[in-house]
Design an enzyme around this catalytic site. Structure first.
Site, PDB file in Angstrom:
ATOM      1  N   SER A   1       2.940 -18.388   6.093  1.00 48.86           N
ATOM      2  CA  SER A   1       1.806 -17.701   5.474  1.00 48.86           C
ATOM      3  C   SER A   1       0.976 -18.688   4.673  1.00 48.86           C
ATOM      4  O   SER A   1       1.510 -19.661   4.116  1.00 48.86           O
ATOM      5  CB  SER A   1       2.349 -16.625   4.532  1.00 48.86           C
ATOM      6  OG  SER A   1       1.325 -16.139   3.699  1.00 48.86           O
TER       7      SER A   1
ATOM      8  N   TYR B   1       8.267 -14.137  -2.914  1.00 48.74           N
ATOM      9  CA  TYR B   1       7.952 -13.953  -1.486  1.00 48.74           C
ATOM     10  C   TYR B   1       7.418 -15.260  -0.898  1.00 48.74           C
ATOM     11  O   TYR B   1       7.898 -15.756   0.133  1.00 48.74           O
ATOM     12  CB  TYR B   1       6.924 -12.826  -1.307  1.00 48.74           C
ATOM     13  CG  TYR B   1       6.153 -12.936  -0.022  1.00 48.74           C
ATOM     14  CD1 TYR B   1       6.773 -12.681   1.203  1.00 48.74           C
ATOM     15  CD2 TYR B   1       4.817 -13.347  -0.004  1.00 48.74           C
ATOM     16  CE1 TYR B   1       6.080 -12.825   2.399  1.00 48.74           C
ATOM     17  CE2 TYR B   1       4.118 -13.488   1.171  1.00 48.74           C
ATOM     18  CZ  TYR B   1       4.749 -13.227   2.367  1.00 48.74           C
ATOM     19  OH  TYR B   1       4.069 -13.390   3.540  1.00 48.74           O
TER      20      TYR B   1
ATOM     21  N   LYS C   1       8.927 -18.278   2.051  1.00 43.62           N
ATOM     22  CA  LYS C   1       8.214 -18.903   3.177  1.00 43.62           C
ATOM     23  C   LYS C   1       8.266 -20.423   3.038  1.00 43.62           C
ATOM     24  O   LYS C   1       8.505 -21.146   4.002  1.00 43.62           O
ATOM     25  CB  LYS C   1       6.760 -18.425   3.236  1.00 43.62           C
ATOM     26  CG  LYS C   1       6.582 -16.950   3.541  1.00 43.62           C
ATOM     27  CD  LYS C   1       7.020 -16.606   4.954  1.00 43.62           C
ATOM     28  CE  LYS C   1       6.789 -15.152   5.308  1.00 43.62           C
ATOM     29  NZ  LYS C   1       7.483 -14.740   6.544  1.00 43.62           N
TER      30      LYS C   1
HETATM   31  C1  UD1 Z   1      -1.713 -10.910  -0.223  1.00 44.35           C
HETATM   32  C2  UD1 Z   1      -0.549 -11.573  -0.923  1.00 44.35           C
HETATM   33  C3  UD1 Z   1      -0.108 -12.776  -0.108  1.00 44.35           C
HETATM   34  C4  UD1 Z   1       0.231 -12.330   1.305  1.00 44.35           C
HETATM   35  C5  UD1 Z   1      -0.969 -11.634   1.927  1.00 44.35           C
HETATM   36  C6  UD1 Z   1      -0.726 -11.109   3.318  1.00 44.35           C
HETATM   37  C7  UD1 Z   1      -0.822 -11.134  -3.331  1.00 44.35           C
HETATM   38  C8  UD1 Z   1      -1.131 -11.716  -4.665  1.00 44.35           C
HETATM   39  N1  UD1 Z   1      -0.949 -11.963  -2.281  1.00 44.35           N
HETATM   40  O1  UD1 Z   1      -2.771 -11.840  -0.123  1.00 44.35           O
HETATM   41  O2  UD1 Z   1       0.997 -13.383  -0.703  1.00 44.35           O
HETATM   42  O3  UD1 Z   1       0.579 -13.450   2.089  1.00 44.35           O
HETATM   43  O4  UD1 Z   1      -1.353 -10.530   1.093  1.00 44.35           O
HETATM   44  O5  UD1 Z   1       0.202 -10.072   3.328  1.00 44.35           O
HETATM   45  O6  UD1 Z   1      -0.439  -9.975  -3.212  1.00 44.35           O
HETATM   46  N2  UD1 Z   1      -8.032  -6.269  -2.986  1.00 44.35           N
HETATM   47  C9  UD1 Z   1      -8.701  -5.280  -3.693  1.00 44.35           C
HETATM   48  N3  UD1 Z   1      -8.169  -4.019  -3.716  1.00 44.35           N
HETATM   49  C10 UD1 Z   1      -6.989  -3.699  -3.075  1.00 44.35           C
HETATM   50  C11 UD1 Z   1      -6.314  -4.708  -2.369  1.00 44.35           C
HETATM   51  C12 UD1 Z   1      -6.853  -5.981  -2.358  1.00 44.35           C
HETATM   52  O7  UD1 Z   1      -9.756  -5.528  -4.254  1.00 44.35           O
HETATM   53  O8  UD1 Z   1      -6.567  -2.528  -3.139  1.00 44.35           O
HETATM   54  C13 UD1 Z   1      -8.623  -7.625  -2.903  1.00 44.35           C
HETATM   55  C14 UD1 Z   1      -7.766  -8.754  -3.453  1.00 44.35           C
HETATM   56  O9  UD1 Z   1      -8.011  -8.973  -4.804  1.00 44.35           O
HETATM   57  C15 UD1 Z   1      -8.211  -9.923  -2.554  1.00 44.35           C
HETATM   58  C16 UD1 Z   1      -8.541  -9.252  -1.219  1.00 44.35           C
HETATM   59  O10 UD1 Z   1      -8.796  -7.894  -1.534  1.00 44.35           O
HETATM   60  O11 UD1 Z   1      -9.361 -10.519  -3.067  1.00 44.35           O
HETATM   61  C17 UD1 Z   1      -7.434  -9.321  -0.196  1.00 44.35           C
HETATM   62  O12 UD1 Z   1      -6.232  -8.834  -0.766  1.00 44.35           O
HETATM   63  P1  UD1 Z   1      -4.886  -8.676   0.084  1.00 44.35           P
HETATM   64  O13 UD1 Z   1      -5.186  -7.932   1.344  1.00 44.35           O
HETATM   65  O14 UD1 Z   1      -3.846  -8.100  -0.803  1.00 44.35           O
HETATM   66  O15 UD1 Z   1      -4.518 -10.152   0.524  1.00 44.35           O
HETATM   67  P2  UD1 Z   1      -4.261 -11.470  -0.368  1.00 44.35           P
HETATM   68  O16 UD1 Z   1      -4.457 -11.199  -1.809  1.00 44.35           O
HETATM   69  O17 UD1 Z   1      -5.058 -12.568   0.212  1.00 44.35           O
END
Ligand code: UD1
Length: 338
Positions: free
Chosen positions: A124, A148, A152
């Protein structure tokens, strides 16, 4: 080739299993169904018109693993099985290290005993930790910031040490950016249990009416619109990347690391706009505080995979949202509705 796919009933595993079957490989899926459904495999067989073998087993069960190898006699392994929720890993580190790291050690020992030394591992971009230096390149140091991510990182280290100790190993470490979307049939897709942690499945559940609104984590990042930027990649492109990596290591021993991303970043607001367009309805959202541990920006330098594997992502953000929506709309309760 005869291929054992661990975690093959899961989101990325099921899409890769389908691609393997379509490419003519023979597949055995080993999965404990902890966070997946056998229904995905039934649909993979329906879509491919081919059958696969399924073994319900846990990587921590060494006897079952041994029996699975004796039965399926794989020539290569694609290893997806693992736990993946960041928050849960912080609360239950022993559970994560045992499942992911010890499970992988059992798998590698079993492979070695059976003279199977070709593996594609589901790593990842989380191994880059909080690095804000973009684009992220494979030679940047690993610095995961939660248990997590550290599982990895540790598995990458173990596989790399193995390759150094025994040059017969053929290892592909694939660092996924943000997998989203679904097979274009709408028959298989992501089916998270409980409240989704990731953006796309949450947005999709709001669009279909299962949840009220999306909480956008932070609008004060130093990005063009203030929201977090990520490299979303269509799961079908990701699956194709596994076949390309398997092909490469089949021809060349050694340990290789590749980012699988598009090389482009999209903000949360851009994702919301694209998804609203795909679904034909506005997805309601509200700004809230930043989520601890989130980077402002993360996207891949995807040139190494292009150069070595001849692989690059083909689908746009609009394609990802269209396909994700088709899956969600046709399966509002995921596989549970089947
Ligand atoms: C997350 C995990 C990462 C994992 C990846 C794929 C965290 C801190 N990181 O990454 O370790 O490898 O998923 O499974 O959890 N967002 C919102 N609202 C939400 C959800 C997300 O605004 O309800 C935003 C987040 O702040 C981010 C983006 O959307 O900017 C993507 O979030 P997400 O899909 O959770 O992925 P990652 O944070 O990149």
């Amino acid at each position: 080739m005869r291929i054992l796919v661990t975690g093959g009933a899961g989101y990325i595993g099921s899409h890769t299993t389908l691609a393997l079957l379509e490419a003519g490989h023979d597949v055995t899926v080993l999965d404990n169904l902890a966070n997946s459904s056998e229904e995905s495999l039934r649909r993979v067989q329906e879509l491919s018109g081919r059958s696969l073998d399924f073994i319900k087993a846990d990587l921590l069960d060494e006897q079952a693993l041994e029996a699975a190898f004796a039965q399926s006699r794989p020539e290569a392994v694609i290893h997806f099985a693992g736990l993946k929720a960041v928050g849960e890993s912080v609360a239950k580190p022993l559970y994560y290290y045992t499942n992911n790291v010890v499970g992988t050690l059992n798998l590698l020992q079993c492979m070695d005993r059976h003279d199977v030394r070709t593996i594609v591992f589901s790593s990842s971009a989380t191994v880059y930790g909080a690095s804000e230096q973009v684009p992220l390149t494979e030679d940047m140091p690993m610095d995961a910031v939660n248990p997590y991510g550290r599982t990895k990182e540790q598995i990458e280290d173990i596989l790399s040490d193995l390759g150094t100790a025994d040059p017969r190993w053929r290892v592909a470490l694939l660092r996924y950016f943000n997998p989203v979307g679904a097979h274009e049939s709408g028959r298989i897709g992501e089916d998270p249990t409980g409240v989704p942690n990731n953006l796309l499945p949450f947005v999709a559940q709001v669009a279909v009416g299962r949840r009220e609104k999306v909480m956008v984590f932070g609008n004060d990042y130093s990005t063009p619109d203030g929201t977090g930027v990520r490299d979303y990649i269509h799961v079908v492109d990701l699956a194709a990347g596994h076949l390309a990596a398997l092909d490469y290591v089949s021809g060349q021993a050694g340990v290789y690391r590749w980012n699988l991303g598009t090389g482009n970043g999209s903000s949360v607001l851009e994702v919301l706009a694209a998804f609203s367009k795909a679904a034909g309805r506005e997805v309601p959202y509200e700004f809230t505080d930043r989520r601890p541990g989130d980077a402002a920006v993360s996207y891949a330098d995807a040139t190494a995979a292009q150069r070595d594997l001849g692989w690059s992502a083909k689908h746009s953000l609009d394609d990802m949202c269209r396909d994700h929506w088709r899956w969600q709309e046709q399966n509002p309760q995921g596989y549970a509705g089947a």
